[in-house]
Write a protein that holds these residues in place. Structure first.
Motif, mmCIF file in Angstrom:
data_model
loop_
_atom_site.group_PDB
_atom_site.id
_atom_site.type_symbol
_atom_site.label_atom_id
_atom_site.label_comp_id
_atom_site.label_asym_id
_atom_site.label_seq_id
_atom_site.Cartn_x
_atom_site.Cartn_y
_atom_site.Cartn_z
ATOM 1 N N ALA A 9 -12.107 39.342 -36.254
ATOM 2 C CA ALA A 9 -12.087 38.053 -35.779
ATOM 3 C C ALA A 9 -10.914 37.181 -35.697
ATOM 4 N N VAL A 10 -10.593 36.349 -36.543
ATOM 5 C CA VAL A 10 -9.218 35.508 -36.837
ATOM 6 C C VAL A 10 -8.597 36.083 -37.955
ATOM 7 N N THR A 11 -7.475 36.586 -38.067
ATOM 8 C CA THR A 11 -6.891 37.194 -39.255
ATOM 9 C C THR A 11 -7.203 35.993 -40.452
ATOM 10 N N GLU A 12 -7.198 36.781 -41.436
ATOM 11 C CA GLU A 12 -7.447 35.938 -42.878
ATOM 12 C C GLU A 12 -6.237 34.630 -42.912
ATOM 13 N N SER A 13 -5.219 35.097 -42.449
ATOM 14 C CA SER A 13 -3.988 33.884 -42.921
ATOM 15 C C SER A 13 -4.112 32.688 -41.807
ATOM 16 N N ILE A 26 -13.501 29.286 -32.778
ATOM 17 C CA ILE A 26 -12.890 30.398 -31.946
ATOM 18 C C ILE A 26 -13.191 31.713 -32.583
ATOM 19 N N GLY A 27 -13.196 31.599 -33.879
ATOM 20 C CA GLY A 27 -13.444 32.943 -34.437
ATOM 21 C C GLY A 27 -14.787 33.419 -34.395
ATOM 22 N N LEU A 32 -18.179 37.299 -30.968
ATOM 23 C CA LEU A 32 -19.119 37.528 -29.797
ATOM 24 C C LEU A 32 -18.604 38.455 -28.812
ATOM 25 N N LEU A 33 -17.082 38.297 -28.591
ATOM 26 C CA LEU A 33 -16.365 39.320 -27.702
ATOM 27 C C LEU A 33 -16.495 40.677 -28.256
ATOM 28 N N HIS A 34 -15.918 40.854 -29.680
ATOM 29 C CA HIS A 34 -16.044 42.087 -30.151
ATOM 30 C C HIS A 34 -17.349 42.751 -30.219
ATOM 31 N N ALA A 41 -18.785 35.093 -24.101
ATOM 32 C CA ALA A 41 -17.430 34.746 -24.768
ATOM 33 C C ALA A 41 -16.433 34.134 -23.663
ATOM 34 N N ARG A 42 -16.401 34.650 -22.492
ATOM 35 C CA ARG A 42 -15.599 33.855 -21.651
ATOM 36 C C ARG A 42 -16.132 32.443 -21.312
ATOM 37 N N ASN A 43 -17.396 32.175 -21.130
ATOM 38 C CA ASN A 43 -17.852 30.821 -20.939
ATOM 39 C C ASN A 43 -17.447 30.082 -22.077
ATOM 40 N N ARG A 44 -17.965 30.740 -23.061
ATOM 41 C CA ARG A 44 -17.643 29.713 -24.576
ATOM 42 C C ARG A 44 -16.060 29.453 -24.929
ATOM 43 N N PHE A 45 -15.510 30.575 -24.409
ATOM 44 C CA PHE A 45 -13.865 30.092 -24.510
ATOM 45 C C PHE A 45 -13.368 29.026 -23.479
#
Length: 171
Positions: A9-13, A26-27, A32-34, A41-45
């Motif tokens: 998802a999103v990196t830990e940092s 966002i994560g 969902l995308l992965h 995912a496109r709709n939510r983004f």
């Protein structure tokens, strides 16, 4: 071919740096995308992008646009989203102090941003632009840690070098 390393998802940092609800949202969409649901995912983004806006937090814009590119069916649209991600990353250099935690997180993303752009340009048969961003990805990769993420980005750079016919010159 998707050159992006499958980050968890999103990196830990980035999670630690942002410490906010938007990055968490966002994560969730990245997961969902992965998970394979590109359309949702496109709709939510798109909804999140509407909330964040062009003037929103650069870390949010960079991360969202970077992954929104992966949801696109048209290579031109993918390129536009990857260019938005890079523009957001570069805006941190102009608008924030060099030690700002978001700036550090986005700079760690730069090799992947340039790698994505190189792949986009290659899909569009714009080899010189692809080479330019591949060189930038390779240069920025020097700042990556020797961990799974860094190793994955460096391996993806090498694969793209081979696709451009430049892999042997590095050996």
């Amino acid at each position: 071919m998707c050159v992006r390393v499958q980050e968890a998802a999103v990196t830990e940092s980035q999670r630690e740096t942002s410490g906010d609800v938007v990055m968490g949202r966002i994560g969730q969409v990245i997961m969902l995308l992965h998970g394979g649901d590109r359309e949702e995912a496109r709709n939510r983004f798109a909804g999140l992008w509407d909330e964040i806006g062009e003037a929103g937090d650069a870390l949010h814009r960079c991360t969202l646009a970077h992954y929104m590119a992966d949801t696109q069916d048209d290579p031109e649209d993918e390129l536009l989203w990857d260019l938005r991600a890079l523009a957001a990353a570069e805006s941190l250099d102009d608008g924030r102090a060099a030690h700002d935690a978001s700036t550090v997180a986005v700079r760690g993303f730069c090799p992947s941003l340039h790698l994505s752009l190189a792949a986009d340009y290659l899909k569009l048969e714009r080899r010189e632009a692809a080479r330019l961003h591949l060189v930038r990805a390779r240069t920025a990769a020097g700042a990556l840690a020797d961990d799974g993420y860094g190793d994955g980005v460096r391996a993806a750079i090498e694969r793209l070098e081979w696709r451009l016919g430049e892999g042997e010159s590095r050996r």
